[in-house]
Design an enzyme around this catalytic site. Structure first.
Site: not given
Ligand SMILES: Cc1ncc(C[n+]2csc(CCOP(=O)(O)OP(=O)(O)O)c2C)c(N)n1
Ligand SMILES: [Mg+2]
Lengths: 365, 325
Positions: B60, B129
């Site tokens: 972000e 959130h």
């Molecule tokens: C700062 C932030 N940006 C976006 C999100 C929304 N979000 C939650 S999980 C996620 C994907 C994360 O993927 P990864 O790091 O690969 O972990 P996984 O879910 O595969 O365990 C996103 C975009 C968030 N929670 N926090």
């Protein structure tokens, strides 16, 4: 232009001759210990399957991120933890919580938003904590836990304890600035932290190629002169133990940080709300499941060496299912927090009025 | 007139502006191939292609800051935050860079960026959130803030925000995404800074913004049905610029004011409005200005408790009765 060779140690565990079972940390495992590893993975899976049902019944609100497919990582990593080792992770936290010994009841009750939950219904599925078991969450902001994990390591070193922090993140999290700042701090100040990337190939609907530059995620450690390792066989709980054990030893003995990238896969959508239709096909999921399921692979190997029997497998499974079912009943029967509870646990001084030192209003309703 | 959802209204606004102005791009996590985490941008990648609809990594600070830089060179980026709560990861880029660049350059540089996404509680996603940062955003001179409460305004305000030459923070609401109302086809604009009187009345002014307005309208119906009280409901729509004139006119007419919002009470928009009223319409008041906010604690997860923490039809109704005592 000159290219300076890096002093950092890198390992890519792809040797064909490599057999995690022969690793020193695994060779000394007793039968009961192996069965315990297997049982813990089964318990995670059955607990989460029960969570999914409760979610579909409308008992659980918000998000539910399932760990199914990745069980070998939480179980493998926590199985090598010593008394002064700590862990912290993101929102996909059920596996880590069970693996450090949290109970299904308090976890399920948390998902239901009940006052008997591990966070009294205040945090939900993404925000489990149990400091008494060296488990510091459960964090909803992608990458936000990584500076905290670095700080836990800093405090361990500061206090002169021979411990380390394992800071878990997903493959998508490595693109947060806070992660890179933490890498630098850890390397600069030789902090006993193991950054563990659970690379399940996707961050929500985005594949690794579409989100991350560079040849691999772990290799970014090179820029900070940190040790890094890629564990291709993340589904193999023993391989995870071996590599994590080595990284922890480096942290314990030399106070050196490292980055481990563990290749894994999630079977379910990003969260239960993800229809999982835009970014991968069912065949990809099935292909992984049929060859690399962490439970099946370990089960087969334990069967082959006669540590497990079909009866024992069934018993373990039934008892995990029963434990999960009981947790759902416990959660169902538990009360919700009260209206007054909303304003507890905000300030230490409000919760400990006898010891309050500050004066003035803290709330403004 | 077609009836469309808030979600469709946002999509229509962005699409129309993308078609109108080659400098408009939509960027954010999962906006393109995944069709948007909340499906606001559904179908837009297929229609406008990857140059205009861009998926970003989870960075972000990086991508919002990049949007600020691109806006400085004349693009009109519309940056989606999957949850507005993630704005805090990009805080420095928004409040140091976007907010100050025009001022610090003595007016040499513009920053026509829109930062948008849902900023609300009520869906049990927990404290991290569920932030509602409209007062924090509006605190910063240089930043504009809008919070549409319905599909019609969402579309008209989005189009204005994209055409605006200043940074606009556009706060949406996941609970409203599926709510529909009549929205004309084609290009109308709702100007930033114009409040809307959603219901005319004489006994009390219920002023607010965002989803609280939808609740307040129902509370107003209850007040009428049960007590024959005629509440006027004023939707600010835009927090900065703020339609001070409409606020004052309404309060001068009704002599009582209740401000409703989902934010926490400390330094909230309602606090600012109460201050303006006491400054400029004190003599017209028959009672102190009251405010109804969320209960002053981080957002609780527990689903039934979160309902109690937020403004509700019942809580607004009660607060209005208290104001009328
Ligand atoms: C700062 C932030 N940006 C976006 C999100 C929304 N979000 C939650 S999980 C996620 C994907 C994360 O993927 P990864 O790091 O690969 O972990 P996984 O879910 O595969 O365990 C996103 C975009 C968030 N929670 N926090
Ligand atoms: Mg991932």
């Amino acid at each position: 232009m000159t290219k300076k060779p890096s002093s950092s140690k890198k390992t890519e565990v792809t040797d064909l001759g490599y057999d995690a079972r022969q690793a020193p940390i695994n060779i000394k495992l007793g039968q009961d210990e192996k069965i315990a590893l297997y049982r813990d993975m089964v318990r995670i899976r059955r607990f989460e399957e029960r969570c999914l049902r409760s979610y579909q019944q409308g008992k659980i609100g918000g998000f539910l991120h399932l760990y199914i497919g990745q069980e070998s990582i939480a179980v493998g990593c926590t199985s090598v933890m010593g008394k002064d080792d700590h862990i912290i992770t993101a929102y996909r936290d059920h596996g880590h919580a069970l693996a450090v010994g949290m109970g299904m009841n308090e976890m399920m009750a948390e998902n239901y938003g009940k006052v008997t939950g591990c966070s009294k219904g205040k945090g939900g599925s993404m925000h489990y904590f149990d400091p008494s078991r060296n488990f510091w969450g459960g964090h909803g902001i992608v990458g936000g836990q990584i500076p905290l994990g670095t700080g836990l390591a800093y405090a361990l070193k500061y206090k002169g304890l021979k411990g380390a922090c394992m800071a878990f993140m997903g493959d998508g999290s490595v693109n947060q600035g806070a992660v890179h700042e933490s890498y630098n701090l850890a390397a600069l100040w030789s902090l006993p932290v193991v950054f563990i990337i659970e690379n399940n190939g996707y961050s929500m609907g985005t594949s690794q190629e579409r989100s991350s530059a560079g040849p691999s995620l772990a290799e970014r450690a090179e820029g900070y002169g940190m040790n890094w390792t890629i564990i291709e066989d993340g589904h193999d709980v023993l391989a995870v133990r071996d590599q994590v054990g080595q990284a922890l030893k480096l942290a314990h003995d030399k106070s050196l940080p490292s980055v481990l990238e563990i290749r894994t896969y999630r079977y379910r959508g990003h969260s239960v709300a993800d229809p999982d239709t835009t970014y991968r096909d069912k065949a990809e999921i099935e292909a992984y499941k049929s060859t690399k399921d962490p439970l099946s692979v370990f089960q087969l190997s334990l069967l082959a060496e006669q540590t497990l029997t079909t009866e024992l497998i069934q018993k373990i499974d039934e008892s995990a299912c029963a434990e999960a079912e009981t947790s759902a009943q416990f959660a169902e029967a538990s009360p919700y927090p009260s209206l007054e509870d909303i304003k507890k646990d905000v300030y230490w001084e409000i919760d400990n009025p006898a010891d309050r030192k500050s004066v003035g209003a803290l709330f403004f309703d | 007139m077609p009836v469309i959802t808030y979600r469709e209204a946002l999509r229509a606004a962005m699409s129309e502006e993308i078609e109108r102005d080659p400098n408009v791009v939509l960027m954010g996590e999962e906006v393109a191939q995944f069709n948007g985490a909340y499906k606001i941008s559904e179908g837009m990648l297929a229609k406008y292609g990857p140059k205009r609809i861009v998926d970003t990594p989870i960075s972000e600070a990086g991508f919002i800051g990049m949007g600020v830089g691109a806006a400085m060179l004349g693009l009109r980026p519309v940056m989606e935050l999957m949850f507005f709560s993630f704005y805090s990861v990009a805080f420095d880029q928004i409040f140091n860079n976007a907010a100050n660049i025009r001022y610090m350059s003595g007016g040499l540089i513009n920053c026509p960026i829109v930062i948008r996404g849902p900023a609300n509680g009520g869906t049990n996603v927990g404290a991290t959130h569920s932030h509602t940062p409209e007062s924090i955003a509006a605190y910063h001179p240089g930043i504009k803030v809008v919070v549409p409460s319905n599909a019609y305004d969402a579309k008209g305000l989005m189009k204005s925000a994209i055409r605006d030459n200043d940074p606009v923070m556009f706060l949406e609401n996941t609970i409203l995404y599926g709510e529909a109302c009549e929205v004309p086809d084609g290009g109308y604009l709702v100007p930033l800074g114009k409040a809307s009187i959603m219901r005319a009345g004489t006994d009390i002014s219920i002023i607010g913004h965002g989803r609280s307005i939808q609740l307040a309208l129902k509370s107003a119906d209850l007040l009428k049905a049960k007590h024959n009280i005629n509440a006027e409901v004023v939707d600010l729509r835009s927090i900065r610029p703020l339609d001070v004139e409409t606020i004052l006119n309404s309060v001068k007419k009704t002599s009582r004011c209740l401000y409703v919002e989902e934010s926490k009470p400390f330094c909230s928009v309602g606090a600012m409005v109460a201050c303006l009223i006491s400054d400029q319409a004190f003599d017209y008041l028959d009672a102190p200005v009251k405010r109804l906010t969320s209960i002053d604690a981080p957002a609780i997860y527990s689903p039934p408790l979160e309902k109690l923490q937020l403004p509700s039809v019942e809580r607004i109704y009660q607060a209005a009765l208290d104001t009328l005592k």
